[in-house]
Design an enzyme around this catalytic site. Structure first.
Site, short mmCIF file in Angstrom:
data_model
loop_
_atom_site.label_atom_id
_atom_site.label_comp_id
_atom_site.label_asym_id
_atom_site.label_seq_id
_atom_site.Cartn_x
_atom_site.Cartn_y
_atom_site.Cartn_z
N TYR A 150 1.36 12.08 -73.03
CA TYR A 150 1.33 13.49 -73.54
C TYR A 150 2.52 14.10 -73.66
O TYR A 150 3.15 14.77 -74.47
CB TYR A 150 0.27 14.40 -72.86
CG TYR A 150 -0.21 15.46 -73.41
CD1 TYR A 150 -0.97 16.07 -74.57
CD2 TYR A 150 0.21 16.82 -72.83
CE1 TYR A 150 -1.35 17.19 -75.03
CE2 TYR A 150 -0.05 18.23 -73.30
CZ TYR A 150 -0.76 18.53 -74.25
OH TYR A 150 -0.92 19.63 -74.82
N LYS A 154 4.85 15.44 -76.64
CA LYS A 154 5.01 17.06 -76.71
C LYS A 154 6.69 17.15 -76.67
O LYS A 154 6.87 18.34 -77.10
CB LYS A 154 4.48 17.70 -75.62
CG LYS A 154 3.02 17.78 -75.87
CD LYS A 154 2.69 18.42 -77.31
CE LYS A 154 1.21 18.98 -77.47
NZ LYS A 154 0.87 19.41 -78.65
P1 NAP Z 1 -8.86 21.79 -78.03
O1 NAP Z 1 -9.64 23.06 -77.91
O2 NAP Z 1 -9.28 20.38 -77.79
O3 NAP Z 1 -8.65 21.83 -79.77
C1 NAP Z 1 -8.06 20.89 -80.57
C2 NAP Z 1 -8.69 20.58 -81.93
O4 NAP Z 1 -7.92 19.61 -82.55
C3 NAP Z 1 -9.95 20.05 -81.89
O5 NAP Z 1 -10.78 20.87 -82.61
C4 NAP Z 1 -10.00 18.62 -82.01
O6 NAP Z 1 -11.05 17.96 -82.75
C5 NAP Z 1 -8.64 18.65 -83.19
N1 NAP Z 1 -8.23 17.51 -83.40
C6 NAP Z 1 -8.10 16.30 -82.45
N2 NAP Z 1 -7.71 15.27 -82.97
C7 NAP Z 1 -7.43 15.68 -84.43
C8 NAP Z 1 -6.93 14.98 -85.54
N3 NAP Z 1 -6.58 13.74 -85.36
N4 NAP Z 1 -6.76 15.53 -86.53
C9 NAP Z 1 -7.01 16.99 -86.55
N5 NAP Z 1 -7.82 17.71 -85.66
C10 NAP Z 1 -7.81 16.93 -84.56
O7 NAP Z 1 -7.43 22.03 -77.83
P2 NAP Z 1 -6.46 23.36 -77.64
O8 NAP Z 1 -6.37 23.69 -76.28
O9 NAP Z 1 -6.79 24.36 -78.53
O10 NAP Z 1 -5.05 22.76 -78.23
C11 NAP Z 1 -4.44 23.10 -79.26
C12 NAP Z 1 -3.08 22.57 -79.17
O11 NAP Z 1 -2.25 23.33 -78.14
C13 NAP Z 1 -2.85 21.10 -79.01
O12 NAP Z 1 -1.72 20.68 -79.60
C14 NAP Z 1 -2.65 21.12 -77.39
O13 NAP Z 1 -1.81 20.06 -77.10
C15 NAP Z 1 -1.55 22.30 -77.33
N6 NAP Z 1 -1.60 22.91 -75.93
C16 NAP Z 1 -2.63 23.18 -75.26
C17 NAP Z 1 -2.70 23.81 -73.97
C18 NAP Z 1 -3.59 24.45 -73.15
O14 NAP Z 1 -3.59 24.60 -72.22
N7 NAP Z 1 -4.95 24.56 -73.93
C19 NAP Z 1 -1.35 23.94 -73.30
C20 NAP Z 1 -0.50 23.24 -73.98
C21 NAP Z 1 -0.33 22.66 -75.30
P3 NAP Z 1 -12.36 17.50 -81.82
O15 NAP Z 1 -12.61 18.44 -80.96
O16 NAP Z 1 -13.21 16.90 -82.79
O17 NAP Z 1 -11.65 16.24 -81.27
#
Ligand code: NAP
Length: 242
Positions: A150, A154
């Site tokens: 990851y 990233k």
């Molecule tokens: P999340 O709640 O897990 O949502 C991610 C979404 O992406 C889910 O709906 C997932 O679908 C979908 N997804 C996964 N693989 C996919 C694919 N191949 N094609 C299309 N959609 C796909 O995550 P989040 O926390 O909102 O994170 C959103 C972004 O922010 C990500 O890039 C993450 O790395 C980044 N981020 C998050 C955090 C944090 O603290 N939450 C921190 C830093 C960065 P499924 O549920 O069906 O798998």
């Protein structure tokens, strides 16, 4: 701020992506949500206050991403903002991480972001410009134990975005990066409480961020407020690892 604009957001059936979709819609944008789960994407789109569609899209598939962008142009007549947000984690230390876990994470974050960035830029370069926003993570800046996959992906998102920004700046296409820290979503709520507490203790603002606090930064990048910014990285971390 986005009246008459069309925004495509990947992985927006929940979490940060959905908060971005809602914030953009509250500022007048037409929305196209792409996610693995079509029914959830449709449900998310139906909950928004402006015209919106939800579609199946696996960001690792070039054809799926191309289809998502075509749907935006066909449904609403333009593509103005693209947010590459879809993400997964497959945490394990290097000793135990499988090749599959490494490849899956790189595919979704890096290949997915590359698909979205170049295909959106191809449309925007001929239509007079646009804003592309890519989701990185503070894990890509500092590296986290258990996240060699990851953190690599990233960090790669930052390099990819800066290279792309240089290629298309003269065409009016801006590419910027949001680097969230600890944000309260399904992705982070899956963590063991001990890990959550450890991460929280590193945050000078002494709290986790909410998805809406990432969405408002994405709105800034999507709108004219950031018209002279490209290739930049905004840390949304409550001061963690500043
Ligand atoms: P999340 O709640 O897990 O949502 C991610 C979404 O992406 C889910 O709906 C997932 O679908 C979908 N997804 C996964 N693989 C996919 C694919 N191949 N094609 C299309 N959609 C796909 O995550 P989040 O926390 O909102 O994170 C959103 C972004 O922010 C990500 O890039 C993450 O790395 C980044 N981020 C998050 C955090 C944090 O603290 N939450 C921190 C830093 C960065 P499924 O549920 O069906 O798998």
């Amino acid at each position: 701020m986005l009246e008459g604009h069309t925004a495509v957001i990947t992985g927006a059936a929940q979490g940060i992506g959905l908060a971005i979709a809602r914030t953009f819609a509250e500022h007048g944008a037409n929305i196209v949500i792409g996610d693995l789960d079509r029914a959830k994407a449709e449900e998310a789109a139906a909950s928004l206050p402006t015209p919106a569609v939800g579609l199946h899209c696996d960001v690792t598939s070039e054809a799926d991403v191309a289809g998502l962008l075509s749907a935006a142009v066909d449904s609403f007549g333009s593509l103005d903002v693209m947010v590459n947000n879809a993400g997964i984690t497959r945490d394990a230390t290097m000793r135990t991480m499988t090749e599959q876990q490494f490849d899956d994470v790189v595919q979704v974050h890096l290949r997915g972001c590359w698909n979205g960035t170049r295909l959106a830029a191809n449309i925007m370069r001929t239509s007079g410009g646009g804003s592309i926003i890519n989701l990185s993570s503070i894990s890509g800046k500092v590296g986290f134990i258990g996240q060699t996959n990851y953190s690599a992906a990233k960090a790669g998102v930052v390099g990819l975005s800066k290279a792309a920004a240089k290629e298309v700046a003269h065409l009016g296409v801006r590419v910027n990066v949001v680097q969230p820290g600890l944000i309260r979503t399904a992705m982070t709520e899956a963590m063991p409480a001990k890990v959550w507490d450890q991460k929280l203790s590193e945050v000078p603002m002494q709290r986790a961020g909410e998805p809406e606090e990432v969405a408002s930064v994405a709105l800034f990048y999507a709108s004219k407020l950031s018209s002279y910014m490209t290739g930049t990285v905004a840390e949304v971390t409550g001061g963690r690892y500043m």
